[in-house]
Design a protein around this motif. Structure first.
Motif, short mmCIF file in Angstrom:
data_model
loop_
_atom_site.label_atom_id
_atom_site.label_comp_id
_atom_site.label_asym_id
_atom_site.label_seq_id
_atom_site.Cartn_x
_atom_site.Cartn_y
_atom_site.Cartn_z
N TRP A 20 -3.00 7.79 9.32
CA TRP A 20 -4.43 7.87 8.99
C TRP A 20 -4.67 8.55 7.65
N GLU A 21 -3.80 9.50 7.27
CA GLU A 21 -4.01 10.22 6.01
C GLU A 21 -3.93 9.29 4.81
N ASN A 22 -3.21 8.19 4.93
CA ASN A 22 -3.03 7.23 3.85
C ASN A 22 -3.84 5.95 4.07
N ASP A 23 -4.87 6.05 4.89
CA ASP A 23 -5.71 4.88 5.21
C ASP A 23 -4.88 3.75 5.80
N ASP A 24 -3.85 4.12 6.57
CA ASP A 24 -2.98 3.12 7.18
C ASP A 24 -2.73 3.48 8.64
N GLY A 25 -3.81 3.91 9.32
CA GLY A 25 -3.68 4.27 10.72
C GLY A 25 -3.68 3.05 11.61
N LEU A 26 -3.53 3.31 12.89
CA LEU A 26 -3.43 2.24 13.89
C LEU A 26 -4.59 1.26 13.81
N PHE A 27 -5.80 1.79 13.82
CA PHE A 27 -6.97 0.91 13.88
C PHE A 27 -7.16 0.12 12.58
N HIS A 28 -6.81 0.74 11.45
CA HIS A 28 -6.93 -0.01 10.20
C HIS A 28 -5.88 -1.10 10.11
#
Length: 281
Positions: free
Chosen positions: A73-81
């Protein structure tokens, strides 16, 4: 991949998004009301997402990743994204005509693009507002959004390290057709003028009064490649085709050269764009 398969994948991905949201919410012992309050939305909205009844907004994917601190999530690459990205890609496949999907793949590899546009501003030159304006309002919003996103992503070839040479001949009627309203047209014309500052882009206007049989034949796009043979793409109504027949492609190239000779020069075209812009103010 078939249209039915794309739709199945899209529905499955939406279901996956909803189930993961429900799973993490329940694991955190949160009611739907509590999570909605934390995210600044309504419980009804979360319910529709959990039941896959709504298009998944990208910001919601970011918000869920941030709240649950999913991996990446810190790199805008989390599960939901990541799931959102898969949903968007599946949606783009679903809304593309088969021949256009192939065309986009070739377009990304082209070293030159020659386009004659007779109805609307070419997709590679459209602003987001204009792209939304040409969408069919009878289509579901998620399909419209997927088409707009796909159109904007295509424009990445304009800013790559070695962009293709781009030559656009735009019929004057395109400028007079107020897609999206006056503000959208002003922005679009400003964008066209700005694009002409690139050494890789030419924009020429075909005046109403310059009647030629070639111009009356409809729009088309010619793609050229470093090693492969040229291709031509054409649309008519809801029909589209991607052709590689050598004679057809050669004749289209001759037609394009004829149109370039009939169209205004780039300097004259810019001046016409500026005058047309004033009409929308």
């Amino acid at each position: 991949m078939s249209s039915s398969q794309n739709e199945t994948d899209l529905d499955a991905l939406r279901d996956h998004f909803g189930r993961e949201m429900c799973r993490l919410r329940q694991r955190a012992a949160l009611s739907r009301n509590q999570l909605a309050a934390a995210l600044g939305c309504t419980p009804q909205w979360l319910y529709t997402l959990e039941k896959t009844d709504k298009t998944v907004p990208e910001q919601m994917a970011f918000d869920l990743d941030t709240y649950f601190k999913t991996e990446g999530w810190e790199n805008d690459d989390g599960l939901f994204h990541r799931i959102y990205g898969a949903i968007r890609r599946a949606g783009q496949h679903r809304v593309m005509r088969p021949s256009f999907e192939s065309y986009v793949q070739y377009e990304a590899k082209a070293i030159s693009v020659r386009c004659f546009a007779t109805q609307v501003v070419p997709g590679l030159l459209q602003t987001e507002g204009y792209a939304r304006g040409v969408m069919d309002p009878n289509e579901p919003l998620d399909i419209q959004e997927a088409r707009v996103v796909g159109r904007m992503e295509r424009q990445a070839i304009l800013t790559r390290e070695k962009p293709p040479m781009l030559m656009f001949i735009i019929d004057e009627s395109v400028l007079r057709r107020p897609i999206g309203g006056a503000k959208v047209m002003v922005d679009q014309i400003d964008h066209l003028i700005g694009m002409t500052e690139s050494p890789c882009v030419q924009v020429r206007i075909m005046l109403f009064e310059r009647i030629t049989s070639v111009a009356l034949g409809g729009g088309f796009i010619l793609l050229s490649f470093e090693k492969d043979a040229d291709l031509i793409y054409a649309e008519s109504g809801r029909l589209s085709q991607l052709l590689e027949d050598r004679d057809t492609v050669f004749k289209a190239g001759v037609d394009f050269d004829t149109l370039m000779g009939e169209a205004l020069s780039q300097a004259e075209s810019i001046e016409l764009l500026r005058r047309t812009r004033e009409v929308y103010l």
